[in-house]
Scaffold this motif. Structure first.
Motif, PDB file in Angstrom:
ATOM      1  N   ALA A 251       0.838  -1.209   0.000  1.00 52.95           N
ATOM      2  CA  ALA A 251       0.000   0.000   0.000  1.00 52.95           C
ATOM      3  C   ALA A 251       0.864   1.246   0.000  1.00 52.95           C
ATOM      4  CB  ALA A 251      -0.908  -0.007   1.227  1.00 52.95           C
ATOM      5  N   THR A 252       0.267   2.341  -0.445  1.00 49.18           N
ATOM      6  CA  THR A 252       0.835   3.660  -0.203  1.00 49.18           C
ATOM      7  C   THR A 252      -0.134   4.348   0.757  1.00 49.18           C
ATOM      8  OG1 THR A 252       1.778   3.732  -2.425  1.00 49.18           O
ATOM      9  CG2 THR A 252       1.589   5.820  -1.255  1.00 49.18           C
ATOM     10  N   PHE A 253       0.406   4.886   1.859  1.00 49.49           N
ATOM     11  CA  PHE A 253      -0.500   5.445   2.865  1.00 49.49           C
ATOM     12  C   PHE A 253       0.089   6.697   3.485  1.00 49.49           C
ATOM     13  CE2 PHE A 253       1.515   4.485   6.991  1.00 49.49           C
ATOM     14  CZ  PHE A 253       2.515   3.612   6.607  1.00 49.49           C
ATOM     15  N   ASN A 254      -0.754   7.408   4.210  1.00 48.19           N
ATOM     16  CA  ASN A 254      -0.308   8.585   4.932  1.00 48.19           C
ATOM     17  C   ASN A 254      -0.858   8.510   6.350  1.00 48.19           C
ATOM     18  OD1 ASN A 254      -0.197  11.382   5.983  1.00 48.19           O
ATOM     19  ND2 ASN A 254       0.582  11.832   3.929  1.00 48.19           N
ATOM     20  N   ALA A 255       0.082   8.618   7.311  1.00 50.58           N
ATOM     21  CA  ALA A 255      -0.317   8.608   8.728  1.00 50.58           C
ATOM     22  C   ALA A 255       0.136   9.913   9.386  1.00 50.58           C
ATOM     23  CB  ALA A 255       0.286   7.394   9.437  1.00 50.58           C
ATOM     24  N   GLY A 256       0.165  10.956   8.583  1.00 48.70           N
ATOM     25  CA  GLY A 256       0.545  12.261   9.123  1.00 48.70           C
ATOM     26  C   GLY A 256       2.034  12.548   9.057  1.00 48.70           C
ATOM     27  N   GLN A 257       2.789  11.629   8.432  1.00 51.80           N
ATOM     28  CA  GLN A 257       4.245  11.824   8.325  1.00 51.80           C
ATOM     29  C   GLN A 257       4.683  11.800   6.863  1.00 51.80           C
ATOM     30  OE1 GLN A 257       6.417   9.082  10.887  1.00 51.80           O
ATOM     31  NE2 GLN A 257       4.658   8.838  12.225  1.00 51.80           N
ATOM     32  N   GLY A 258       3.821  12.226   5.993  1.00 51.63           N
ATOM     33  CA  GLY A 258       4.129  12.159   4.566  1.00 51.63           C
ATOM     34  C   GLY A 258       3.754  10.792   4.004  1.00 51.63           C
ATOM     35  N   ASP A 259       3.891  10.636   2.688  1.00 53.52           N
ATOM     36  CA  ASP A 259       3.518   9.362   2.062  1.00 53.52           C
ATOM     37  C   ASP A 259       4.507   8.274   2.439  1.00 53.52           C
ATOM     38  OD1 ASP A 259       1.643  10.941   0.943  1.00 53.52           O
ATOM     39  OD2 ASP A 259       2.285  10.677  -1.134  1.00 53.52           O
ATOM     40  N   GLU A 260       3.975   7.099   2.772  1.00 50.64           N
ATOM     41  CA  GLU A 260       4.821   5.959   3.142  1.00 50.64           C
ATOM     42  C   GLU A 260       4.383   4.729   2.356  1.00 50.64           C
ATOM     43  OE1 GLU A 260       5.567   5.405   7.438  1.00 50.64           O
ATOM     44  OE2 GLU A 260       4.276   7.152   7.756  1.00 50.64           O
ATOM     45  N   LEU A 261       5.316   3.818   2.192  1.00 50.83           N
ATOM     46  CA  LEU A 261       4.997   2.505   1.630  1.00 50.83           C
ATOM     47  C   LEU A 261       4.648   1.578   2.779  1.00 50.83           C
ATOM     48  CD1 LEU A 261       7.850   2.109  -0.997  1.00 50.83           C
ATOM     49  CD2 LEU A 261       5.407   2.388  -1.458  1.00 50.83           C
TER      50      LEU A 261
ATOM     51  N   ALA B  74      10.532   0.722   8.407  1.00 52.99           N
ATOM     52  CA  ALA B  74      11.316  -0.493   8.685  1.00 52.99           C
ATOM     53  C   ALA B  74      12.604  -0.520   7.853  1.00 52.99           C
ATOM     54  CB  ALA B  74      10.471  -1.732   8.399  1.00 52.99           C
ATOM     55  N   ALA B  75      12.531   0.000   6.645  1.00 51.01           N
ATOM     56  CA  ALA B  75      13.702  -0.048   5.742  1.00 51.01           C
ATOM     57  C   ALA B  75      13.670   1.166   4.828  1.00 51.01           C
ATOM     58  CB  ALA B  75      13.677  -1.342   4.929  1.00 51.01           C
ATOM     59  N   PRO B  76      14.037   2.336   5.367  1.00 49.51           N
ATOM     60  CA  PRO B  76      13.905   3.589   4.611  1.00 49.51           C
ATOM     61  C   PRO B  76      14.702   3.599   3.305  1.00 49.51           C
ATOM     62  CG  PRO B  76      14.641   4.003   6.890  1.00 49.51           C
ATOM     63  CD  PRO B  76      14.606   2.529   6.703  1.00 49.51           C
ATOM     64  N   GLN B  77      15.742   2.815   3.218  1.00 46.08           N
ATOM     65  CA  GLN B  77      16.602   2.835   2.034  1.00 46.08           C
ATOM     66  C   GLN B  77      16.040   1.989   0.895  1.00 46.08           C
ATOM     67  OE1 GLN B  77      16.943   0.889   4.613  1.00 46.08           O
ATOM     68  NE2 GLN B  77      17.272  -1.117   3.678  1.00 46.08           N
ATOM     69  N   LEU B  78      14.986   1.236   1.181  1.00 49.66           N
ATOM     70  CA  LEU B  78      14.506   0.222   0.235  1.00 49.66           C
ATOM     71  C   LEU B  78      14.019   0.817  -1.091  1.00 49.66           C
ATOM     72  CD1 LEU B  78      14.683  -2.716   0.912  1.00 49.66           C
ATOM     73  CD2 LEU B  78      12.261  -2.701   1.511  1.00 49.66           C
ATOM     74  N   ALA B  79      13.168   1.817  -1.004  1.00 53.61           N
ATOM     75  CA  ALA B  79      12.595   2.406  -2.217  1.00 53.61           C
ATOM     76  C   ALA B  79      11.962   3.737  -1.871  1.00 53.61           C
ATOM     77  CB  ALA B  79      11.537   1.473  -2.805  1.00 53.61           C
TER      78      ALA B  79
ATOM     79  N   ALA C 145      10.281  -1.546  -9.553  1.00 53.50           N
ATOM     80  CA  ALA C 145      11.433  -1.627 -10.460  1.00 53.50           C
ATOM     81  C   ALA C 145      12.587  -2.386  -9.806  1.00 53.50           C
ATOM     82  CB  ALA C 145      11.871  -0.225 -10.866  1.00 53.50           C
ATOM     83  N   ARG C 146      12.702  -2.241  -8.486  1.00 51.48           N
ATOM     84  CA  ARG C 146      13.826  -2.883  -7.776  1.00 51.48           C
ATOM     85  C   ARG C 146      13.443  -4.218  -7.149  1.00 51.48           C
ATOM     86  NH1 ARG C 146      16.207   1.382  -3.748  1.00 51.48           N
ATOM     87  NH2 ARG C 146      17.793  -0.220  -3.625  1.00 51.48           N
ATOM     88  N   TRP C 147      12.256  -4.694  -7.454  1.00 52.79           N
ATOM     89  CA  TRP C 147      11.709  -5.867  -6.782  1.00 52.79           C
ATOM     90  C   TRP C 147      12.663  -7.064  -6.738  1.00 52.79           C
ATOM     91  CZ3 TRP C 147       8.342  -6.118  -3.204  1.00 52.79           C
ATOM     92  CH2 TRP C 147       7.733  -7.317  -2.866  1.00 52.79           C
ATOM     93  N   PRO C 148      13.321  -7.414  -7.839  1.00 50.10           N
ATOM     94  CA  PRO C 148      14.214  -8.585  -7.776  1.00 50.10           C
ATOM     95  C   PRO C 148      15.290  -8.437  -6.680  1.00 50.10           C
ATOM     96  CG  PRO C 148      13.873  -7.918 -10.055  1.00 50.10           C
ATOM     97  CD  PRO C 148      13.266  -6.840  -9.206  1.00 50.10           C
ATOM     98  N   GLN C 149      15.726  -7.207  -6.442  1.00 56.97           N
ATOM     99  CA  GLN C 149      16.759  -6.978  -5.423  1.00 56.97           C
ATOM    100  C   GLN C 149      16.174  -6.879  -4.009  1.00 56.97           C
ATOM    101  OE1 GLN C 149      17.021  -4.279  -8.231  1.00 56.97           O
ATOM    102  NE2 GLN C 149      17.653  -6.175  -9.225  1.00 56.97           N
ATOM    103  N   VAL C 150      14.936  -6.403  -3.888  1.00 56.85           N
ATOM    104  CA  VAL C 150      14.414  -6.089  -2.546  1.00 56.85           C
ATOM    105  C   VAL C 150      13.363  -7.073  -2.027  1.00 56.85           C
ATOM    106  CG1 VAL C 150      14.883  -3.623  -2.873  1.00 56.85           C
ATOM    107  CG2 VAL C 150      12.600  -4.521  -3.380  1.00 56.85           C
ATOM    108  N   GLU C 151      12.918  -7.990  -2.884  1.00 57.26           N
ATOM    109  CA  GLU C 151      11.800  -8.855  -2.484  1.00 57.26           C
ATOM    110  C   GLU C 151      12.069  -9.621  -1.182  1.00 57.26           C
ATOM    111  OE1 GLU C 151      10.554 -11.846  -5.313  1.00 57.26           O
ATOM    112  OE2 GLU C 151       9.004 -12.601  -3.938  1.00 57.26           O
ATOM    113  N   ALA C 152      13.261 -10.174  -1.063  1.00 59.31           N
ATOM    114  CA  ALA C 152      13.566 -10.991   0.121  1.00 59.31           C
ATOM    115  C   ALA C 152      13.457 -10.162   1.397  1.00 59.31           C
ATOM    116  CB  ALA C 152      14.964 -11.595  -0.014  1.00 59.31           C
TER     117      ALA C 152
END
Ligand code: MG
Length: 286
Positions: A4-14, A29-34, A42-49
């Protein structure tokens, strides 16, 4: 997984939807992910695990009802949509069965959130709903074969191909009537393709103010999704995050006598088995 893409008052988050009422922030949990959903796809093959690990762990869950769910992809590279692709909708449209797949684009600015208002435009009195299965492209590419098409799909979501019928039909080209602002609600999240055993076996329903208007199954698609991907990728390169609206079944407002167009205050709910539901209330253009 349900992304999901959501907003909890801290800007858009995944986010990862981990149960009927919980979500985990991937962005925390992993700010560097995407940086956003298209980047993640686009980066799914690298980040899926890593995403799967965070999903399985389901730590620091957030109440799903406490956040605002946004369009999972707010600005896709393109939105391709096929017209006249269920037999009962072809019949009610009186337009005849197309010899070739009939494609149009929806402007990327027509995207809106799964629970945001659908605008009744100032110039319009013929706004209509179209319940549709939406495929989200992952790997993409050009000249994708029917056999390879499933592997090019990242996931699926629910969509409403909202249409201004007068503008759609007063010219041979439909794109303008399909592209008003807010006329492409999608969501509530993207369900990854591995969770959908067969995208051509999903119940799909469209309701207006609780009244069932559309009630079909994606098995009734005239050109199935694999045919569609093979066909359009002969013309254009499909890219990560591109959206394909796969057509609507019979029961649109224009199919009734007299026609039942949407008016301010109407609540449009689109449901697809396994993908959830979106619900948008109509409101006048500000
Ligand atoms: Mg449509």
């Amino acid at each position: 997984m349900k992304l999901a893409t959501f907003n909890a008052g801290q800007g858009d988050e995944l986010g990862l939807v981990t149960s009927a009422d919980t979500l985990v922030s991937l962005s925390r949990a992993a700010p560097q992910l995407a940086k956003d959903m298209i980047d993640l796809i686009a980066r799914w093959p690298q980040v899926e695990a890593e995403v799967r690990r965070i999903s399985d762990e389901a730590k620091d869950t957030i109440d799903l009802n406490s956040v605002k769910l946004l369009a999972p992809i707010k600005r896709p590279g393109k939105i391709m949509a096929i017209g006249l692709n269920y037999a009962d909708h072809i019949a009610e449209s009186n337009l005849g069965t197309p010899e070739h797949q009939l494609w149009f684009t929806k402007a990327v600015t027509s995207i809106t959130g799964p629970f945001d208002p659908i605008q009744i435009p100032k110039v319009s009195q013929a706004v209509d709903y179209e319940a549709e299965l939406v495929a989200v492209i992952g790997t993409g590419g050009r000249h994708i074969s029917k056999a390879g098409a499933a592997a090019s799909v990242f996931g699926y979501c629910v969509g409403d191909d909202v249409t201004e019928r007068a503008w759609q039909h007063r010219t041979p080209q439909w794109s303008l009537g399909k592209s008003f602002d807010t006329h492409a609600p999608i969501g509530p999240w993207i369900t990854t393709a591995d969770e959908i055993a067969d995208p051509h076996a999903l119940g799909i329903r469209g309701l207006v103010n609780g009244e069932m208007r559309q009630n079909s199954n994606t098995k009734n698609l005239v050109f199935n999704l694999w045919d569609q991907i093979e066909h359009i990728s002969q013309a254009m390169t499909l890219e990560a995050g591109d959206l394909i609206f796969t057509g609507t079944p019979g029961g649109v407002g224009a199919g009734f006598k007299p026609m039942k167009f949407l008016k301010s205050g109407d609540k449009v709910r689109i449901e697809i088995d396994g993908l959830g539901a979106i619900e948008n209330t109509c409101a006048p253009e500000a």
